[in-house]
Design an enzyme around this catalytic site. Sequence first.
Site, mmCIF file in Angstrom:
data_model
loop_
_atom_site.group_PDB
_atom_site.id
_atom_site.type_symbol
_atom_site.label_atom_id
_atom_site.label_comp_id
_atom_site.label_asym_id
_atom_site.label_seq_id
_atom_site.Cartn_x
_atom_site.Cartn_y
_atom_site.Cartn_z
ATOM 1 N N GLN A 100 0.848 -1.195 0.000
ATOM 2 C CA GLN A 100 0.000 0.000 0.000
ATOM 3 C C GLN A 100 0.886 1.248 0.000
ATOM 4 O O GLN A 100 0.390 2.364 -0.122
ATOM 5 C CB GLN A 100 -0.876 0.036 1.253
ATOM 6 N N HIS A 118 -1.304 1.743 -4.297
ATOM 7 C CA HIS A 118 -1.623 3.172 -4.111
ATOM 8 C C HIS A 118 -0.631 4.094 -4.821
ATOM 9 O O HIS A 118 -0.497 5.251 -4.447
ATOM 10 C CB HIS A 118 -1.673 3.491 -2.618
ATOM 11 N N CYS A 126 0.685 14.851 -14.679
ATOM 12 C CA CYS A 126 -0.026 16.128 -14.788
ATOM 13 C C CYS A 126 -1.460 15.969 -14.272
ATOM 14 O O CYS A 126 -2.166 15.026 -14.632
ATOM 15 C CB CYS A 126 -0.045 16.568 -16.250
ATOM 16 N N ASN A 220 2.664 -7.020 13.566
ATOM 17 C CA ASN A 220 2.222 -5.692 14.003
ATOM 18 C C ASN A 220 2.416 -5.597 15.512
ATOM 19 O O ASN A 220 2.053 -6.535 16.229
ATOM 20 C CB ASN A 220 0.720 -5.532 13.656
ATOM 21 N N GLN A 222 0.727 -3.765 17.378
ATOM 22 C CA GLN A 222 -0.610 -3.581 17.959
ATOM 23 C C GLN A 222 -1.435 -4.869 17.856
ATOM 24 O O GLN A 222 -1.220 -5.656 16.918
ATOM 25 C CB GLN A 222 -1.369 -2.470 17.194
HETATM 26 C C1 BV8 Z 1 -11.699 3.943 -3.501
HETATM 27 C C2 BV8 Z 1 -1.675 6.934 -1.208
HETATM 28 C C3 BV8 Z 1 -13.704 4.443 -4.542
HETATM 29 C C4 BV8 Z 1 -1.699 8.366 -0.807
HETATM 30 C C5 BV8 Z 1 -3.420 5.889 0.167
HETATM 31 C C6 BV8 Z 1 -15.122 0.663 2.137
HETATM 32 C C7 BV8 Z 1 -15.235 0.802 3.499
HETATM 33 C C8 BV8 Z 1 -14.774 1.970 4.136
HETATM 34 C C9 BV8 Z 1 -14.195 3.011 3.381
HETATM 35 C C10 BV8 Z 1 -14.091 2.873 2.021
HETATM 36 C C11 BV8 Z 1 -14.540 1.686 1.406
HETATM 37 N N1 BV8 Z 1 -14.296 1.829 0.062
HETATM 38 C C12 BV8 Z 1 -13.734 3.036 -0.183
HETATM 39 C C13 BV8 Z 1 -13.599 3.699 0.990
HETATM 40 C C14 BV8 Z 1 -13.040 5.035 1.141
HETATM 41 C C15 BV8 Z 1 -11.526 5.007 1.313
HETATM 42 C C16 BV8 Z 1 -11.151 4.352 2.603
HETATM 43 O O1 BV8 Z 1 -10.766 3.201 2.626
HETATM 44 N N2 BV8 Z 1 -11.251 5.107 3.679
HETATM 45 C C17 BV8 Z 1 -10.877 4.587 4.972
HETATM 46 C C18 BV8 Z 1 -9.788 5.451 5.569
HETATM 47 C C19 BV8 Z 1 -12.115 4.564 5.836
HETATM 48 N N3 BV8 Z 1 -10.875 4.319 0.204
HETATM 49 C C20 BV8 Z 1 -10.588 5.004 -0.906
HETATM 50 O O2 BV8 Z 1 -10.915 6.167 -1.077
HETATM 51 C C21 BV8 Z 1 -9.862 4.250 -2.002
HETATM 52 N N4 BV8 Z 1 -10.525 4.513 -3.236
HETATM 53 O O3 BV8 Z 1 -12.169 3.047 -2.895
HETATM 54 O O4 BV8 Z 1 -12.299 4.554 -4.552
HETATM 55 C C22 BV8 Z 1 -14.121 4.712 -5.904
HETATM 56 C C23 BV8 Z 1 -14.973 3.818 -6.499
HETATM 57 C C24 BV8 Z 1 -15.388 4.082 -7.772
HETATM 58 C C25 BV8 Z 1 -14.950 5.237 -8.446
HETATM 59 C C26 BV8 Z 1 -14.084 6.119 -7.823
HETATM 60 C C27 BV8 Z 1 -13.650 5.855 -6.548
HETATM 61 C C28 BV8 Z 1 -8.442 4.759 -2.166
HETATM 62 C C29 BV8 Z 1 -7.633 4.401 -0.956
HETATM 63 C C30 BV8 Z 1 -6.162 4.761 -1.228
HETATM 64 C C31 BV8 Z 1 -5.802 6.017 -0.459
HETATM 65 N N5 BV8 Z 1 -4.366 6.291 -0.640
HETATM 66 N N6 BV8 Z 1 -2.128 6.123 -0.072
HETATM 67 C C32 BV8 Z 1 -0.622 8.680 0.183
HETATM 68 O O5 BV8 Z 1 0.140 7.786 0.588
HETATM 69 O O6 BV8 Z 1 -0.558 9.874 0.545
HETATM 70 S S1 BV8 Z 1 -3.820 4.985 1.525
HETATM 71 C C33 BV8 Z 1 -2.713 5.358 2.741
HETATM 72 O O7 BV8 Z 1 -3.251 4.779 3.883
HETATM 73 C C34 BV8 Z 1 -1.313 4.796 2.569
HETATM 74 O O8 BV8 Z 1 -1.212 3.965 1.431
HETATM 75 C C35 BV8 Z 1 -1.107 3.934 3.804
HETATM 76 O O9 BV8 Z 1 -0.459 2.731 3.513
HETATM 77 C C36 BV8 Z 1 -2.524 3.669 4.181
HETATM 78 C C37 BV8 Z 1 -2.718 3.548 5.668
HETATM 79 O O10 BV8 Z 1 -2.816 2.301 5.876
HETATM 80 P P1 BV8 Z 1 -1.578 1.500 6.515
HETATM 81 O O11 BV8 Z 1 -0.573 1.232 5.456
HETATM 82 O O12 BV8 Z 1 -2.178 0.364 7.219
HETATM 83 O O13 BV8 Z 1 -0.879 2.514 7.506
HETATM 84 P P2 BV8 Z 1 -1.403 2.979 8.948
HETATM 85 O O14 BV8 Z 1 -0.563 4.148 9.337
HETATM 86 O O15 BV8 Z 1 -2.888 3.111 8.919
HETATM 87 O O16 BV8 Z 1 -1.068 1.735 9.907
HETATM 88 C C38 BV8 Z 1 0.270 1.387 10.150
HETATM 89 C C39 BV8 Z 1 0.233 0.064 10.895
HETATM 90 O O17 BV8 Z 1 1.582 -0.342 11.120
HETATM 91 C C40 BV8 Z 1 -0.426 0.160 12.245
HETATM 92 O O18 BV8 Z 1 -1.281 -0.969 12.427
HETATM 93 C C41 BV8 Z 1 0.733 0.116 13.235
HETATM 94 O O19 BV8 Z 1 0.391 -0.558 14.444
HETATM 95 C C42 BV8 Z 1 1.732 -0.704 12.479
HETATM 96 N N7 BV8 Z 1 3.131 -0.418 12.795
HETATM 97 C C43 BV8 Z 1 3.681 0.743 13.264
HETATM 98 N N8 BV8 Z 1 5.026 0.569 13.390
HETATM 99 C C44 BV8 Z 1 5.307 -0.699 12.985
HETATM 100 C C45 BV8 Z 1 4.107 -1.326 12.602
HETATM 101 N N9 BV8 Z 1 4.065 -2.597 12.157
HETATM 102 C C46 BV8 Z 1 5.222 -3.267 12.081
HETATM 103 N N10 BV8 Z 1 6.421 -2.744 12.421
HETATM 104 C C47 BV8 Z 1 6.500 -1.460 12.874
HETATM 105 N N11 BV8 Z 1 7.694 -0.946 13.230
HETATM 106 ZN ZN ZN Z 2 -0.401 18.248 -18.779
#
Ligand code: BV8
Ligand code: ZN
Length: 247
Positions: A100, A118, A126, A220, A222
Site C-alpha cells: 500500500q 496506491h 499532470c 504488528n 498492535q
Molecule cells: C476507492 C496513497 C472508490 C496516498 C493511500 C469501504 C469501506 C470503508 C471506506 C471505504 C470503502 N471503500 C472506499 C472507501 C473510502 C476510502 C477508505 O478506505 N477510507 C478509509 C480510511 C475509511 N478508500 C478510498 O478512497 C480508495 N478509493 O475506494 O475509490 C471509488 C470507487 C469508484 C470510483 C471512484 C472511486 C483509495 C484508498 C487509497 C488512499 N491512498 N495512499 C498517500 O500515501 O498519501 S492509503 C494510505 O493509507 C497509505 O497507502 C497507507 O499505507 C494507508 C494507511 O494504511 P496502513 O498502510 O495500514 O498505515 P497505517 O498508518 O494506517 O497503519 C500502520 C500500521 O503499522 C499500524 O497498524 C501500526 O500498528 C503498524 N506499525 C507501526 N510501526 C510498525 C508497525 N508494524 C510493524 N512494524 C512497525 N515498526
Molecule cells: Zn499536462
Amino acid sequence: MIPAALITALRGARHVQVFTGAGVSAESGIATFRDTPSGLWERYDPATLATAHAFRQDPALVWGWYEWRRMQVLLARPNPAHLAIAALAQRVPKLTLVTQNVDDLHERAGSTEVIHLHGSLHQPRCFACARSPSQPLGLPDEPEGGRHLEPPRCEHCGGRLRPGVVWFGESLPEAALTAAFAAADSCDVLISVGTSGVVHPAAQIPERAWRAGAVLAHVNPQPLGSHAEREFLLRGTAAQLMPQLLQ
Ligand code: BV8
Ligand code: ZN
C-alpha cells in the site's frame, strides 16, 4: 518467537503473498499514517491532505507535503524487514509482494515486481492531462519544515504536476488490484506486515486469502482481530520479526 506451525506452513508453501502497509517502513524512519509526524504536519490529517479536493484547494500545501515525504524516502534506507522480504522471494517457489506504500524501499531492498496498490511518490503526472514529465523530479526543495511548494508545470499542457499516488476517493490501478486479488485467491500463506487494515479496498486482501484457505500471519506491534484457525498474530515490529521468518 515465530510459531513452528507457521514456519512449517512457509516451508511447504508453493505461493506466498506478502502484503505491506506503512508499518514496514516505520523502522526506516518513514512516518506511518497513524503516528502524527512532527512540525506543520501535526495540524493536518493525512486523510484530508491525500485527496484531489485538497490539491485543488491548495496545490502548494499538498505538493509541499508530498515533497517532504519524498525527501524522507530519499534520505531513508531499506530496513531488515524490506531485506528479509526480498530474501524470502529467493526461498519460496513463488512470492507475490503487494504494498500500500508509495515509497520505493522494497525495490531498493532488492524486491522485484512490487505491486503498488496506491501508486508511487516517484511517478508524478499532470493533474490536467495525466501525462508524465520526460525528466524525473530533482531533489525536493528541502521542505522538511513543511513549506508550501508550488507544483512544477506540465511540459505538455502547462497544467500542474500532482503526486503519482492514489488519493482517497480515487480508484486503484485496475491491473494492480486484480493481480493482488488473484494472488490472495491462490496463495498458501499470506503475511501482512505493518498495516492497520482500515483502507479499502486493499484491506480486503487478507480476508480474501483466508477465505480461499490460506494460512495468515500478521506482523504488528498492535493487537489485531483474528479468526480461530489458520491465522497467527505476531506481536512485534517488522524489522524484528521478518528476519525470523527466514529461519
Ligand atoms: C476507492 C496513497 C472508490 C496516498 C493511500 C469501504 C469501506 C470503508 C471506506 C471505504 C470503502 N471503500 C472506499 C472507501 C473510502 C476510502 C477508505 O478506505 N477510507 C478509509 C480510511 C475509511 N478508500 C478510498 O478512497 C480508495 N478509493 O475506494 O475509490 C471509488 C470507487 C469508484 C470510483 C471512484 C472511486 C483509495 C484508498 C487509497 C488512499 N491512498 N495512499 C498517500 O500515501 O498519501 S492509503 C494510505 O493509507 C497509505 O497507502 C497507507 O499505507 C494507508 C494507511 O494504511 P496502513 O498502510 O495500514 O498505515 P497505517 O498508518 O494506517 O497503519 C500502520 C500500521 O503499522 C499500524 O497498524 C501500526 O500498528 C503498524 N506499525 C507501526 N510501526 C510498525 C508497525 N508494524 C510493524 N512494524 C512497525 N515498526
Ligand atoms: Zn499536462
